[in-house]
Design a protein around this motif. Structure first.
Motif, mmCIF file in Angstrom:
data_model
loop_
_atom_site.group_PDB
_atom_site.id
_atom_site.type_symbol
_atom_site.label_atom_id
_atom_site.label_comp_id
_atom_site.label_asym_id
_atom_site.label_seq_id
_atom_site.Cartn_x
_atom_site.Cartn_y
_atom_site.Cartn_z
ATOM 1 N N LEU A 184 0.827 -1.200 0.000
ATOM 2 C CA LEU A 184 0.000 0.000 0.000
ATOM 3 C C LEU A 184 0.866 1.255 0.000
ATOM 4 O O LEU A 184 0.364 2.352 -0.252
ATOM 5 C CB LEU A 184 -0.922 0.013 1.227
ATOM 6 N N LEU A 188 6.927 -1.695 14.439
ATOM 7 C CA LEU A 188 7.287 -1.612 13.017
ATOM 8 C C LEU A 188 6.078 -1.710 12.080
ATOM 9 O O LEU A 188 5.868 -0.839 11.233
ATOM 10 C CB LEU A 188 8.296 -2.716 12.666
ATOM 11 N N THR A 189 5.269 -2.762 12.242
ATOM 12 C CA THR A 189 4.165 -2.975 11.295
ATOM 13 C C THR A 189 3.027 -1.977 11.511
ATOM 14 O O THR A 189 2.148 -1.842 10.668
ATOM 15 C CB THR A 189 3.628 -4.426 11.350
ATOM 16 N N ASN A 190 3.039 -1.299 12.648
ATOM 17 C CA ASN A 190 2.099 -0.200 12.892
ATOM 18 C C ASN A 190 2.608 1.096 12.252
ATOM 19 O O ASN A 190 1.855 1.838 11.605
ATOM 20 C CB ASN A 190 1.892 -0.042 14.395
ATOM 21 N N LEU A 217 4.475 1.463 9.694
ATOM 22 C CA LEU A 217 4.367 1.424 8.232
ATOM 23 C C LEU A 217 2.981 1.885 7.796
ATOM 24 O O LEU A 217 2.837 2.631 6.827
ATOM 25 C CB LEU A 217 4.647 -0.006 7.723
ATOM 26 N N PHE A 218 1.953 1.477 8.544
ATOM 27 C CA PHE A 218 0.607 1.941 8.194
ATOM 28 C C PHE A 218 0.459 3.432 8.477
ATOM 29 O O PHE A 218 -0.203 4.168 7.747
ATOM 30 C CB PHE A 218 -0.465 1.152 8.946
ATOM 31 N N SER A 219 1.080 3.857 9.557
ATOM 32 C CA SER A 219 1.001 5.259 9.972
ATOM 33 C C SER A 219 1.543 6.200 8.885
ATOM 34 O O SER A 219 1.014 7.294 8.671
ATOM 35 C CB SER A 219 1.806 5.428 11.261
ATOM 36 N N ALA A 241 -1.200 6.530 6.453
ATOM 37 C CA ALA A 241 -2.302 7.321 7.001
ATOM 38 C C ALA A 241 -1.932 8.812 7.019
ATOM 39 O O ALA A 241 -2.739 9.669 6.676
ATOM 40 C CB ALA A 241 -2.643 6.833 8.408
ATOM 41 N N ARG A 242 -0.685 9.095 7.399
ATOM 42 C CA ARG A 242 -0.267 10.505 7.458
ATOM 43 C C ARG A 242 -0.369 11.148 6.079
ATOM 44 O O ARG A 242 -0.797 12.297 5.944
ATOM 45 C CB ARG A 242 1.159 10.602 8.001
ATOM 46 N N LEU A 279 -2.435 10.443 3.786
ATOM 47 C CA LEU A 279 -3.843 10.689 3.469
ATOM 48 C C LEU A 279 -4.375 11.905 4.216
ATOM 49 O O LEU A 279 -5.209 12.645 3.714
ATOM 50 C CB LEU A 279 -4.690 9.474 3.857
ATOM 51 N N LEU A 280 -3.888 12.097 5.432
ATOM 52 C CA LEU A 280 -4.454 13.146 6.285
ATOM 53 C C LEU A 280 -3.783 14.486 6.084
ATOM 54 O O LEU A 280 -4.400 15.525 6.300
ATOM 55 C CB LEU A 280 -4.359 12.729 7.763
ATOM 56 N N GLU A 281 -2.503 14.465 5.671
ATOM 57 C CA GLU A 281 -1.757 15.729 5.653
ATOM 58 C C GLU A 281 -1.600 16.352 4.275
ATOM 59 O O GLU A 281 -1.328 17.533 4.163
ATOM 60 C CB GLU A 281 -0.380 15.532 6.293
ATOM 61 N N GLU A 282 -1.684 15.540 3.219
ATOM 62 C CA GLU A 282 -1.641 16.087 1.853
ATOM 63 C C GLU A 282 -0.404 16.933 1.585
ATOM 64 O O GLU A 282 -0.490 18.015 1.027
ATOM 65 C CB GLU A 282 -2.886 16.961 1.589
#
Lengths: 309, 309
Positions: free
Chosen positions: A186, A215-217, A219-221, A224-225, A227-230
C-alpha cells in the motif's frame, strides 16, 4: 592494459542481480575487470556459460582449447537454483581454511569453473553465499582480527569474528522487505513519488530503533499521514528505510555498541548504515564490497594453488 | 423470500476485495443478501454502478424510476480511489453520533447511494474505512460498552472504546505483510508448498511474541532452515503467520492483557487470533464481521432516518 600473456585466472562475484569479473595474473594482481547486470536470478541452467562468456569472452582469446583458465566464483551462483549447487561450510569457520570448491563442467574447454562454498549455521538456522568471501578478503588484509562485520544488502548479515574465525552470524531481510514495500505494498505509490530526505531517514531510524515492536504499525502510519496531511513533498521511502534499518540496529545493538563495526558493501548503502550507527552513538568504518570480494577471491586462489604461494 | 413490496433500503459493505449487500425492510429487518468478489480495488470510476447493479439489480425490479432506494455503504468504496471520497470523522468519536454520509450520483434513478464516513486519528496518524461501521454494530448491541476491539485483517485494527466512545486505534499491516511474503518474497516457493500446522503456528507465535525485535531475522531463518534440513513437509506459512501475529500481539500486549478482547472479522481469522491470545494467557470473544457490519449499517440507517425511529 594489454592482458595478453599475463592473464592467468579469473575471479567472479556472481550474485542474484549482478556479475562482476576480474582477470588476474599468476601473482594475484588484477589486470582487468568487467561487470554485467546478468545476475544468476534470471538464468536457466544452460544460460550461465553464455552469460559468463559475454563478460569475459574477450579475455580468453589468447588461450587455446587445451589450456584451461581457472574461474573462481563466489555468490548465489552456487545456490540450489544457480549454475551448480556448492556445499556449505559450517560455523565456527576460519576463512583461511577455505578451499573446498565445486567444479562445474563447461562446453568451452578453456574454462575451469569452480564455485566456492557458502557458509551455514545450524542454530539458529542461517546461511550466506558470497559474503563469506568478502569476509575472507577483510581477514586476508587483517589477519587474526576480532570484531563485528556487517554486510548490508537485500539480506543484511551481521558476523561475529574472533581471531580470524567466524563464530556465528545473523541475517535480516531488511533490504528485501524495503523492496517488497516499495514495489508491492500500500506504500508503493507513496514510495514512487518520494524524494530522499536525510531528516526523514533519521526520523524513521529513531522510531525503528526506539520502538521496534511497532514496526508494522508505523508502516501503516506513514500511509495514514499521507492521506491526512496532503503534503506536496513526500519522504516516505527515506522514513521506511530508516524504520527498517533502525529495527535491525536495535536487534543487533548489543553486538555493535561500544565497538567499531566494519561495514562491507555497496558504497551508498554502507554510508547509510554508517550514518545510522553514528546517529545512534556507535562507531563504524566502511569498506567497499567489490574490493573485499576481490581480496577474498585472491585469498581463495592462493589456498587452491592457483596462485603460487 | 418474496421481497416485493417489503424491501425498503439496501446496506452495503464494499471493501477492497469484496462486496456484500443486504436488502432490508423499513423496520431494519434483512430480507435478502448477496455478495461478489468485485471489490473496489479493481474498479474504475465508471465501473462501480454496473458492479453494484450486478449484485442488487434484481432486488430493484419492483421499483419505478421515480422512487429512490437508499443504498447505505461502508468500507473502502469511500476511499480516494473508490467510487467517491467520503470524509473522515475524527477520534474521539461516538458511533451513535454517526450520520454524515457522502451522496454519489448514479445513472439509475432508483438508487440513492450514500457512503458513510471513515474514521481518522491525528496522533499517531491512522485511518479506517469500514471497521468503524462494524464497531458501530457491536456498540448498537452493547450500548455504552467499554473495552478493546480487535479487527484482524489485511490491516489489523486495535480499537480502544470507553462508554461507547472510540478513544483511539492502532493499525498493523500484519495481513498485508503476510501476503507480500507469501506472494513476492524469498519465502514464496516455501509458502507455496506449505501445509497448515497448529504446532508451527504456535511455535512462530511464541517467537514473534518473545523476541519481536528479531522479526526480520526469523523470516530469513525460516528460509535457511528449509535449505539446511530438507524436510518433506513444510509448515512455513503457519510459522510466518504465527510470527507476524505474535509480533502484533506483543506490541498491543498492554491493551489486551487482563481484559477480554472482542475479535470482529472473518471466521477463520478471528479464530486464529483467539487461539493466539488464549495461548498467550489472554481472553477473547469472536464476533462475525458480516453480522457486525450489518448491525452497523442498520444503526446508521436509523440515524439517517431511513428506518423510522
Amino acid at each position: 592494459m594489454n592482458i595478453k600473456g599475463h592473464l592467468s585466472w579469473i575471479g567472479l562475484d556472481w550474485g542474484t542481480s549482478n556479475l562482476r569479473a576480474w582477470g588476474l595474473d599468476k601473482a594475484g594482481q588484477p589486470l582487468v575487470s568487467a561487470s554485467s547486470g546478468t545476475g544468476m536470478g534470471g538464468l536457466n541452467l544452460q544460460e550461465f556459460e553464455p552469460a559468463l562468456l559475454d563478460v569475459i569472452g574477450e579475455w580468453l582469446a589468447p588461450f587455446q582449447n587445451t589450456r584451461q583458465v581457472p574461474v573462481i566464483c563466489c555468490g548465489m551462483v552456487g545456490a540450489r537454483d544457480g549454475w551448480a549447487e556448492a556445499s556449505y561450510e559450517k560455523v565456527p569457520f576460519k576463512p583461511e581454511d577455505m578451499g573446498e570448491a565445486t567444479s562445474v563442467p563447461t562446453l568451452d574447454k578453456r574454462l575451469d569453473v569452480r564455485i566456492l562454498s557458502g557458509l551455514s549455521q545450524h542454530n539458529p538456522p542461517d546461511v550466506m553465499r558470497g559474503e563469506e568471501t568478502q569476509i575472507a578478503g577483510w581477514l586476508s588484509k587483517n589477519p587474526h582480527w576480532s570484531g563485528i562485520v556487517c554486510l548490508p544488502g537485500t539480506h543484511s548479515k551481521w558476523v561475529e569474528i574472533r581471531q580470524g574465525e567466524i563464530l556465528g552470524f545473523s541475517t535480516f531481510v531488511t533490504g528485501e522487505m524495503f523492496g517488497l514495500l516499495v514495489k508491492h505494498s500500500l506504500l508503493a505509490s507513496l514510495a514512487n513519488r518520494s524524494v530522499w530526505s536525510d531528516g526523514a531517514f533519521l526520523h524513521g531510524l529513531n522510531k525503528g530503533f526506539d520502538e521496534p515492536q511497532k514496526l508494522t504499525n508505523r508502516l501503516f502510519s506513514l500511509r495514514a499521514r499521507s492521506l491526512l496531511e496532503e503534503r506536496q513533498t513526500v519522504h516516505a521511502s527515506s522514513e521506511m528505510s530508516g524504520l527498517l534499518i533502525g529495527f535491525e540496529l536495535k536487534a543487533m545493538e548489543k553486538t555493535w555498541v561500544n565497538k567499531k563495526t566494519i561495514l562491507i558493501g555497496a558504497k551508498n548503502l554502507v554510508a547509510r548504515y554508517k550514518t545510522a550507527i553514528q546517529h545512534l552513538g556507535g562507531n563504524a568504518q566502511c569498506e567497499a564490497g567489490n574490493e573485499m570480494a576481490l581480496a577474498g577471491l585472491i585469498a581463495a586462489a592462493r589456498q587452491m594453488g592457483v596462485i603460487a604461494p
